[in-house]
Design an enzyme around this catalytic site. Structure first.
Site, short mmCIF file in Angstrom:
data_model
loop_
_atom_site.label_atom_id
_atom_site.label_comp_id
_atom_site.label_asym_id
_atom_site.label_seq_id
_atom_site.Cartn_x
_atom_site.Cartn_y
_atom_site.Cartn_z
N HIS A 58 -1.79 1.32 -4.27
CA HIS A 58 -2.05 2.79 -4.25
C HIS A 58 -1.24 3.58 -4.96
O HIS A 58 -0.80 4.67 -4.56
CB HIS A 58 -2.03 3.24 -2.66
CG HIS A 58 -3.22 2.55 -1.88
ND1 HIS A 58 -3.33 2.21 -0.69
CD2 HIS A 58 -4.22 1.91 -2.60
CE1 HIS A 58 -4.22 1.60 -0.24
NE2 HIS A 58 -5.05 1.53 -1.42
N GLN B 248 0.98 -1.16 0.05
CA GLN B 248 -0.04 -0.07 -0.08
C GLN B 248 0.85 1.20 -0.10
O GLN B 248 0.30 2.24 0.01
CB GLN B 248 -0.89 0.04 1.39
CG GLN B 248 -1.82 -1.11 1.37
CD GLN B 248 -2.46 -1.24 2.79
OE1 GLN B 248 -3.37 -0.63 3.06
NE2 GLN B 248 -1.73 -1.84 3.86
N CYS C 160 -4.88 15.15 -18.84
CA CYS C 160 -4.82 14.09 -19.77
C CYS C 160 -4.33 12.74 -19.43
O CYS C 160 -4.15 11.91 -20.49
CB CYS C 160 -4.21 14.79 -20.98
SG CYS C 160 -2.45 14.81 -20.95
C1 BV8 Z 1 -12.25 3.58 -2.93
C2 BV8 Z 1 -2.03 6.53 -1.32
C3 BV8 Z 1 -14.31 3.64 -4.11
C4 BV8 Z 1 -2.06 8.22 -1.23
C5 BV8 Z 1 -3.79 5.73 0.26
C6 BV8 Z 1 -16.18 7.70 0.88
C7 BV8 Z 1 -16.03 7.81 -0.48
C8 BV8 Z 1 -15.26 6.94 -1.45
C9 BV8 Z 1 -14.60 5.71 -0.68
C10 BV8 Z 1 -14.79 5.84 0.81
C11 BV8 Z 1 -15.63 6.66 1.42
N1 BV8 Z 1 -15.56 6.15 2.69
C12 BV8 Z 1 -14.74 5.10 2.82
C13 BV8 Z 1 -14.28 5.04 1.65
C14 BV8 Z 1 -13.56 3.70 1.28
C15 BV8 Z 1 -11.94 4.55 1.68
C16 BV8 Z 1 -11.64 3.87 2.86
O1 BV8 Z 1 -11.39 2.76 2.99
N2 BV8 Z 1 -11.58 4.67 3.75
C17 BV8 Z 1 -11.25 4.37 5.36
C18 BV8 Z 1 -10.71 5.51 5.98
C19 BV8 Z 1 -12.64 3.86 6.07
N3 BV8 Z 1 -11.30 4.03 0.49
C20 BV8 Z 1 -10.91 4.48 -0.58
O2 BV8 Z 1 -11.32 5.81 -0.71
C21 BV8 Z 1 -10.24 3.80 -1.72
N4 BV8 Z 1 -10.99 3.89 -2.94
O3 BV8 Z 1 -12.79 3.22 -2.06
O4 BV8 Z 1 -12.84 3.97 -4.30
C22 BV8 Z 1 -14.59 3.77 -5.70
C23 BV8 Z 1 -14.73 2.87 -6.48
C24 BV8 Z 1 -14.99 2.89 -7.83
C25 BV8 Z 1 -14.93 4.11 -8.34
C26 BV8 Z 1 -14.75 5.45 -7.65
C27 BV8 Z 1 -14.25 5.09 -6.21
C28 BV8 Z 1 -8.87 4.57 -1.98
C29 BV8 Z 1 -8.09 4.05 -0.71
C30 BV8 Z 1 -6.65 4.46 -0.94
C31 BV8 Z 1 -6.14 5.87 -0.49
N5 BV8 Z 1 -4.80 5.94 -0.55
N6 BV8 Z 1 -2.44 5.85 0.22
C32 BV8 Z 1 -0.81 8.60 -0.24
O5 BV8 Z 1 -0.10 7.81 0.22
O6 BV8 Z 1 -0.96 9.70 -0.12
S1 BV8 Z 1 -4.23 4.91 1.76
C33 BV8 Z 1 -3.25 4.91 2.78
O7 BV8 Z 1 -3.58 4.65 4.14
C34 BV8 Z 1 -2.03 4.04 2.78
O8 BV8 Z 1 -1.65 3.72 1.63
C35 BV8 Z 1 -2.92 2.89 3.41
O9 BV8 Z 1 -3.55 1.89 2.56
C36 BV8 Z 1 -3.76 3.44 4.10
C37 BV8 Z 1 -3.59 2.98 5.73
O10 BV8 Z 1 -2.39 3.44 6.12
P1 BV8 Z 1 -1.48 2.01 6.57
O11 BV8 Z 1 -0.60 1.71 5.47
O12 BV8 Z 1 -2.33 0.92 7.12
O13 BV8 Z 1 -0.67 2.88 7.49
P2 BV8 Z 1 -1.27 3.45 8.91
O14 BV8 Z 1 -0.52 4.62 9.13
O15 BV8 Z 1 -2.81 3.41 8.77
O16 BV8 Z 1 -0.84 2.49 9.98
C38 BV8 Z 1 0.50 2.19 10.26
C39 BV8 Z 1 0.57 0.77 11.01
O17 BV8 Z 1 1.90 0.22 11.21
C40 BV8 Z 1 -0.16 0.66 12.46
O18 BV8 Z 1 -1.04 -0.36 12.45
C41 BV8 Z 1 1.12 0.84 13.16
O19 BV8 Z 1 0.81 0.07 14.45
C42 BV8 Z 1 1.98 0.02 12.28
N7 BV8 Z 1 3.35 0.39 12.85
C43 BV8 Z 1 3.99 1.42 13.11
N8 BV8 Z 1 5.41 1.37 13.21
C44 BV8 Z 1 5.83 -0.03 12.66
C45 BV8 Z 1 4.48 -0.72 12.58
N9 BV8 Z 1 4.34 -1.85 12.08
C46 BV8 Z 1 5.61 -2.59 11.88
N10 BV8 Z 1 6.66 -1.99 12.23
C47 BV8 Z 1 6.76 -0.49 12.59
N11 BV8 Z 1 8.32 -0.07 12.99
ZN ZN Z 2 -1.94 16.62 -20.01
#
Ligand code: BV8
Ligand code: ZN
Length: 252
Positions: A119, A101, A130
């Site tokens: 992602h 991700q 475009c």
């Molecule tokens: C979609 C790229 C539909 C960008 C990312 C309203 C409208 C539309 C969609 C939604 C909506 N409401 C909800 C949704 C669905 C939404 C969603 O899931 N929302 C959540 C909040 C509920 N999803 C979407 O919008 C997706 N698209 O559904 O589209 C659609 C379908 C058809 C046509 C049109 C639309 C798109 C989601 C992708 C978003 N982009 N990233 C960028 O990087 O800026 S998401 C981003 O956050 C990450 O990529 C990752 O996926 C996500 C969570 O991050 P994590 O990687 O899990 O990291 P996080 O910080 O959360 O956690 C870190 C973890 O590591 C913790 O557990 C921690 O304990 C641990 N940790 C910390 N230190 C360590 C460790 N582990 C090991 N070692 C360590 N040292």
């Molecule tokens: Zn262009």
């Protein structure tokens, strides 16, 4: 840690392995996770509010400046022993698929051949109008972070946007299909450093478990994926993964 030995046995015996990673994978390289509060210019924003098409439309300079700051950071940091352990798993278990991700390309820097990017990546900017691919700029953004006007597309003059999937945007079809396919076929799925909160990515370990895979989770905190994990290895990627690999393949 008994769990590591048992998890290592499952990993060493697996025919097909999936390694599914989130932002925690890069935390020990110095890349803040999504859970971490934003700092500097962006501290008053929530990543989920900034990583959206709306935010880019409303304030392209703020959003482009954030991604350029993140891209420059990704270029300044190095993969950590966790990334290297993932590359070692690919070397020991021939049928390993890495699904990430993350957008920092640190898996590639550590030698992973072709991780699936659910992602996108900080290194594949494109025209917001475009969709023509654009060249990532060569100069690094200032360390403290700054508003930066996005460059314009040579072809149509539209603003260049980061090549990542924003909230509310569909994931790229091929990577998602390939990831789901790998999840249905694998014997072991390692989920590392993800909060398991963002869909549809968070479904990948659930799909693997449904198709009979043994799920091994590596995370210092509990997550919703605890429910599908056969092994919950509490700890960080850079400490647990190297221990897991040396227990699975001791002579390496
Ligand atoms: C979609 C790229 C539909 C960008 C990312 C309203 C409208 C539309 C969609 C939604 C909506 N409401 C909800 C949704 C669905 C939404 C969603 O899931 N929302 C959540 C909040 C509920 N999803 C979407 O919008 C997706 N698209 O559904 O589209 C659609 C379908 C058809 C046509 C049109 C639309 C798109 C989601 C992708 C978003 N982009 N990233 C960028 O990087 O800026 S998401 C981003 O956050 C990450 O990529 C990752 O996926 C996500 C969570 O991050 P994590 O990687 O899990 O990291 P996080 O910080 O959360 O956690 C870190 C973890 O590591 C913790 O557990 C921690 O304990 C641990 N940790 C910390 N230190 C360590 C460790 N582990 C090991 N070692 C360590 N040292
Ligand atoms: Zn262009």
């Amino acid at each position: 840690m008994v769990d590591v030995r048992d998890a290592a046995k499952a990993l060493a015996g697996a025919g097909r392995v999936v390694v599914f990673t989130g932002a925690g994978m890069s935390a020990e390289s110095g890349v803040p996770t999504f859970r971490d509060a934003l700092t500097g210019l962006w501290e008053r924003f929530d990543a989920q509010a900034l990583a959206t098409p709306q935010a880019f439309e409303d304030d392209p300079d703020l959003v482009w400046g954030w991604y350029e700051w993140r891209r420059s950071l990704a270029l300044r940091v190095a993969p950590n022993p966790g990334h290297e352990a993932v590359a070692a798993i690919e070397a020991h278990a021939p049928h390993t698929v890495v699904i990430t991700q993350n957008v920092d390309d640190l898996h590639e820097q550590a030698g992973s051949t072709a991780p699936i990017h659910l992602h996108g990546s900080l290194f594949t900017p494109r025209c917001a109008t475009c969709s023509r691919p654009a060249e990532p700029s060569r100069e690094a953004a200032p360390e403290e972070g700054r508003r930066l006007a996005p460059p314009r597309c040579e072809h149509c003059g539209g603003p260049i946007r980061p090549g990542v999937v924003w909230f509310g945007e569909a994931l790229p079809a091929e990577p998602l299909e390939a990831a789901v396919q790998a999840a249905t076929e694998c014997d072991v799925l390692l989920t590392i450093g993800t909060s398991g909160l963002v869909y549809p990515a968070a479904d990948i370990p659930v799909v693997a478990a449904k198709f009979g895979a043994t799920v091994i989770q590596v995370n210092p905190q509990p997550t919703p994926l605890d429910a599908v994990a056969a092994f919950n290895l509490t700890g960080t990627a850079a400490t647990v993964l190297p221990a897991l690999v040396s227990a699975a393949w001791p002579l390496s």
